[in-house]
Motif scaffolding. Sequence first.
Motif, PDB file in Angstrom:
ATOM      1  N   TRP A 158      36.425  16.881  27.349  1.00 48.59           N
ATOM      2  CA  TRP A 158      37.816  17.351  27.609  1.00 48.59           C
ATOM      3  C   TRP A 158      38.171  17.544  28.714  1.00 48.59           C
ATOM      4  CZ3 TRP A 158      41.236  16.839  23.173  1.00 48.59           C
ATOM      5  CH2 TRP A 158      42.490  17.675  23.476  1.00 48.59           C
ATOM      6  N   LEU A 159      39.331  17.356  29.818  1.00 46.18           N
ATOM      7  CA  LEU A 159      39.694  17.706  30.846  1.00 46.18           C
ATOM      8  C   LEU A 159      40.776  18.878  30.631  1.00 46.18           C
ATOM      9  CD1 LEU A 159      39.760  17.086  34.037  1.00 46.18           C
ATOM     10  CD2 LEU A 159      42.162  15.474  33.557  1.00 46.18           C
ATOM     11  N   GLY A 160      40.292  20.107  31.513  1.00 48.41           N
ATOM     12  CA  GLY A 160      41.428  21.299  31.524  1.00 48.41           C
ATOM     13  C   GLY A 160      42.662  20.878  32.501  1.00 48.41           C
ATOM     14  N   PRO A 161      43.751  21.874  32.124  1.00 50.34           N
ATOM     15  CA  PRO A 161      45.085  22.036  32.610  1.00 50.34           C
ATOM     16  C   PRO A 161      44.804  22.267  33.934  1.00 50.34           C
ATOM     17  CG  PRO A 161      45.303  23.799  31.176  1.00 50.34           C
ATOM     18  CD  PRO A 161      43.712  22.805  30.815  1.00 50.34           C
ATOM     19  N   LEU A 162      43.651  23.349  34.712  1.00 51.91           N
ATOM     20  CA  LEU A 162      42.736  22.832  36.000  1.00 51.91           C
ATOM     21  C   LEU A 162      42.325  22.774  36.964  1.00 51.91           C
ATOM     22  CD1 LEU A 162      42.873  27.518  34.906  1.00 51.91           C
ATOM     23  CD2 LEU A 162      45.253  25.889  36.173  1.00 51.91           C
ATOM     24  N   CYS A 163      42.196  21.392  36.025  1.00 51.82           N
ATOM     25  CA  CYS A 163      41.388  20.415  36.454  1.00 51.82           C
ATOM     26  C   CYS A 163      41.793  19.272  37.054  1.00 51.82           C
ATOM     27  CB  CYS A 163      39.886  20.526  36.444  1.00 51.82           C
ATOM     28  SG  CYS A 163      38.867  19.443  36.502  1.00 51.82           S
ATOM     29  N   TYR A 164      41.264  18.240  38.484  1.00 54.23           N
ATOM     30  CA  TYR A 164      41.617  17.192  38.465  1.00 54.23           C
ATOM     31  C   TYR A 164      40.595  15.934  38.323  1.00 54.23           C
ATOM     32  CZ  TYR A 164      45.601  18.842  41.506  1.00 54.23           C
ATOM     33  OH  TYR A 164      46.827  19.125  41.861  1.00 54.23           O
ATOM     34  N   LYS A 165      41.088  14.893  37.129  1.00 51.37           N
ATOM     35  CA  LYS A 165      40.594  13.671  37.363  1.00 51.37           C
ATOM     36  C   LYS A 165      40.984  12.824  38.471  1.00 51.37           C
ATOM     37  CE  LYS A 165      43.209  10.941  34.486  1.00 51.37           C
ATOM     38  NZ  LYS A 165      42.682   9.733  33.208  1.00 51.37           N
TER      39      LYS A 165
END
Length: 405
Positions: free
Chosen positions: A292-299
């Motif tokens: 799960w990718l959060g709002p404060l991280c870039y994929k």
Amino acid sequence: MSGVSFMERLLDGVEVAWKQLDDVGEFLRGKRFVKADMMPEGIPCIHYGEMYTHFGVWADQAKSFLDTAVASKLRFANPGDVIIVAAGETIEDIGNGTAWLGASDVVFHDACFSFKSELDPKYVAYYLRTNLFKEQIKSSVSSGKISSINAKGLGKAEIPVPCPENPKKSLEIQAEIVRILDAFTAFTAELTAELTAELTARKKQYQYYRDKLLSFKKGDVEWKTLGDISEINTGQKPTEILSDETAFDYINAGTTRSGYAIGSNCEGDTVTTPSRGQGGIGFVGYQKEPFWLGPLCYKIRSADETVLINKYLFYFLQSNNELILGLKKEGGVPAVNKSDLAKLKIPVPSFDNQIHIVTILDKFDALTNSISEGLPREIELRQKQYEYYRDLLLSFLKPDAEVAA
């Protein structure tokens, strides 16, 4: 070290009595002093924090000292006492003991107890580190921001006392157990030091080859902007952030997972880097499995994996994370703008060359960083082996004792 036969030879038919600690000794709680009171010389003291960072099973020298006037208002442990830490950030921290074998008394902190008994102090200290003892006190530890235990909780725990009717014989048996554990401790420490030195050398070797493999002369390869060859996006906060492990890591700002999620919003084989936050900017992670990718991280994922391999991109950005650090915007919360990240120039060698680089670096990474294989695993196994035999030796084959292999 063999189980039953060894213990039978050691005990030679004598009784082993399991006695509560408060039946065989006395607890005394220390008095409070703060780190600001500590100095490089004076009256020796033990701060509870040093029990985790500095002291082991025994000590005959203090690390810190107090002014005589300050020390005179505090409490002292005597040579032969065991200092037991009674507070920590986790339940597992509680209960470790250090036998004080110094030539003089030592001041001890109010987050510790001294334990005075007729038992061998090192024997007691070794026992306090066993899983058997930790299981006994677990229910008495109060949890919170700081976990703690009182003397009553410690005192209820039982300790094996061989040959209790003959103190001289009992101490001889305890001393023999201590001798064996001292030797095993020294052997394990030596082996761990050798493995750690080997690991350090391998990490340097890994960094050398990584940097060499990922250094390209001008004109050797084509350089492309990250935004042209990859997709860069942030995620969103999950409906619930879990503390218990699930199948899906929650990756957000910072250098470690931010918890767990019940589902995933991003596939595996993905490069991640924090978009904003204190301490995480410049960190480059690789998520092998869906997460799960959060709002404060870039994929960051390749737009065409025949052109750019995600794992190659990870290794390049990890090796050159100063490129991302150079994009950091100061003022308030540190952040990296997506538009700036997209403008980064990335060397893109041929597909076959990328495969070659990834294959070599994967092998080095497994050797130096993997907890399931390589040197870190070997170090962990040696420590577990030591703990297993220590606990076996100090369980005296108690019928209901569980010694984890």
